[in-house]
Design an enzyme around this catalytic site. Structure first.
Site, PDB file in Angstrom:
ATOM      1  N   GLU A 217       0.804  -1.240   0.000  1.00  0.00           N
ATOM      2  CA  GLU A 217       0.000   0.000   0.000  1.00  0.00           C
ATOM      3  C   GLU A 217       0.831   1.282   0.000  1.00  0.00           C
ATOM      4  OE1 GLU A 217      -2.820  -0.367   3.222  1.00  0.00           O
ATOM      5  OE2 GLU A 217      -3.718  -2.177   2.364  1.00  0.00           O
TER       6      GLU A 217
ATOM      7  N   GLU B  23      -6.210 -10.699  -1.274  1.00  0.00           N
ATOM      8  CA  GLU B  23      -7.035 -10.465  -0.073  1.00  0.00           C
ATOM      9  C   GLU B  23      -8.517 -10.372  -0.420  1.00  0.00           C
ATOM     10  OE1 GLU B  23      -5.516  -7.174   2.287  1.00  0.00           O
ATOM     11  OE2 GLU B  23      -3.433  -7.707   1.851  1.00  0.00           O
TER      12      GLU B  23
HETATM   13  C1  XIL Z   1      -5.787  -6.299   8.428  1.00  0.00           C
HETATM   14  C2  XIL Z   1      -6.117  -7.466   9.346  1.00  0.00           C
HETATM   15  O1  XIL Z   1      -7.143  -8.239   8.786  1.00  0.00           O
HETATM   16  C3  XIL Z   1      -6.514  -6.948  10.685  1.00  0.00           C
HETATM   17  O2  XIL Z   1      -6.723  -8.015  11.574  1.00  0.00           O
HETATM   18  C4  XIL Z   1      -5.415  -6.026  11.210  1.00  0.00           C
HETATM   19  O3  XIL Z   1      -5.790  -5.454  12.381  1.00  0.00           O
HETATM   20  C5  XIL Z   1      -5.144  -4.917  10.229  1.00  0.00           C
HETATM   21  O4  XIL Z   1      -4.828  -5.458   8.994  1.00  0.00           O
HETATM   22  N1  XIL Z   1      -4.784  -4.702   3.713  1.00  0.00           N
HETATM   23  C6  XIL Z   1      -3.782  -5.548   4.124  1.00  0.00           C
HETATM   24  C7  XIL Z   1      -3.994  -6.401   5.299  1.00  0.00           C
HETATM   25  O5  XIL Z   1      -2.757  -5.667   3.434  1.00  0.00           O
HETATM   26  O6  XIL Z   1      -2.803  -6.645   6.007  1.00  0.00           O
HETATM   27  C8  XIL Z   1      -5.035  -5.845   6.228  1.00  0.00           C
HETATM   28  O7  XIL Z   1      -5.281  -6.794   7.235  1.00  0.00           O
HETATM   29  C9  XIL Z   1      -6.286  -5.507   5.467  1.00  0.00           C
HETATM   30  C10 XIL Z   1      -6.006  -4.463   4.425  1.00  0.00           C
END
Ligand code: XIL
Length: 370
Positions: free
Chosen positions: A159, A274
């Site tokens: 990101e 994701e």
């Molecule tokens: C999120 C997790 O699901 C949560 O449990 C944590 O608190 C924060 O991160 N993009 C990403 C992930 O790359 O690492 C994130 O995951 C969601 C958004």
């Protein structure tokens, strides 16, 4: 494949490019039986999900993971603030348990994620440029080195693009950028390559998928970053597209596929890292909501998997029992009614939902990578 889809698809479904959230199409059904990874593997693809060690204590969850997944990723237990809560104090006990679960069950692991502004350890804020560069180098060396040879793909930088931050290079204004400048990105990739030459190295980001002004800008920023990394000779191998999809947002297969082709032309492979569904814009009625979510997931994955550079599909959790969406961290995750979000392929009781069928149908219909 085509035959079965044609039988299952109604005229409304065939016209799904313009299906609106209000008029959910009928729910397609894949044949019961093989799990998603078995279907993916038949095409030379991988399917998996994010998990955390808490879930290993739930027999129905681990059974579902075994049935559906061939690839796992730590939801947060490999992030920098977790593995180095104090400078030099490294804790790998929890991610080691995930690695062990994957090994015992003969599953591959993704590594997630080495540098992400949301998982900067709190002590980082006190370091000057030299100390921060060293800390990043040490962190990557230690973390990647810990599982050298055992992680297929590492999300190295997560990101780092944010068009709204108004920079000509599209980079997000983070602590790393402020202190180290844009070179922190190629430096992270080089450190990861040195720590495990066999791992494929990914840049991972969200917000690219929809046919919106924001997503178009995001795609331009991501492409600019990837092209710059390639020009600089940085060892980037993979683009991770997070695919946190939003029901009610437009999706256009053609412009999405153009983006994937541009990425593939850089010599990169692509992983969906994701996948989940924000169903906030869909009605509370479960059947309507599931149908709307499944329809978007199917259209997204069919368009995505048509690009042969795409190698894996990972969902952010496997069942609705465990999803970051429930925490409501992002305003857009909060539904206006009290309905519980249904973001993932299995329901709270590990039953296959319409979204599961959508993924199965897309995998079954994908061109073979062999
Ligand atoms: C999120 C997790 O699901 C949560 O449990 C944590 O608190 C924060 O991160 N993009 C990403 C992930 O790359 O690492 C994130 O995951 C969601 C958004």
């Amino acid at each position: 494949m085509i035959g079965r889809r044609a039988v299952l698809a109604s005229p409304a479904l065939l016209g799904a490019g313009c299906a609106s959230a209000q008029v959910p199409p009928p729910i397609p059904q894949a044949a019961a039986g093989p799990g998603l990874h078995a279907r993916a593997a038949a095409k030379g693809l991988m399917f998996g999900a994010a998990l955390n060690t808490g879930q290993l204590a739930e027999p129905d969850t681990t059974a579902a993971i075994r049935a559906e997944c061939g690839l796992l990723v730590a939801e947060y237990e490999m992030k920098w603030d977790q593995v180095e809560p104090n400078r030099g104090d490294r804790r790998f006990r929890l991610p080691d348990r995930l690695m062990e679960f994957a090994r015992v069950n003969r599953m591959a692991m993704r590594g997630h994620t080495l540098v992400w502004h949301e998982s900067d350890p709190p002590w980082m804020g006190r370091l000057d440029a030299r100390a921060l560069a060293n800390a990043m180098q040490d962190h990557i060396e230690a973390t990647v080195g810990r599982w050298r040879g055992r992680i297929g793909t590492w999300d190295v930088v997560n990101e780092a693009v944010r068009a709204e931050d108004g920079r000509v290079d599209w980079l997000r204004r983070t602590r790393m950028l402020e202190v180290l400048g844009p070179d922190y990105i190629p430096a992270a990739f080089r450190a990861a390559r040195a720590a495990d030459p066999a791992a494929r190295l990914a840049y991972n980001d969200f917000g690219c998928e929809h046919a919106t002004v924001a997503a178009r800008r995001k795609r331009m920023g991501v492409l600019a970053l990837l092209r710059g990394l390639k020009r600089a000779g940085a060892p980037v191998d993979v683009l991770g597209v997070q695919a946190h999809l939003q029901a009610g947002q437009p999706f256009a297969a053609d412009e999405w596929q153009d983006f994937l082709s541009d990425v593939a032309e850089l010599g990169l492979t692509i992983e969906v890292t994701e996948l989940d569904m924000n169903d906030r814009a869909l009605p509370a009625d479960v059947a309507a909501r599931d149908a709307g979510s499944a329809d978007l997931v199917r259209r997204f994955l069919e368009a995505t998997l048509a690009q042969r550079a795409v190698r894996a599909v990972v969902t952010w959790g496997l069942s609705d029992r465990h999803s970051w969406v429930h925490a409501g961290r992002l305003p857009e995750h909060r539904r206006r009614d009290s309905a519980r979000a249904r973001p993932l392929p299995l329901d709270d009781a590990m039953r296959r939902k319409p979204m599961w069928h959508a993924i199965a149908i897309a995998l079954d219909g994908a061109p073979s990578r062999a």
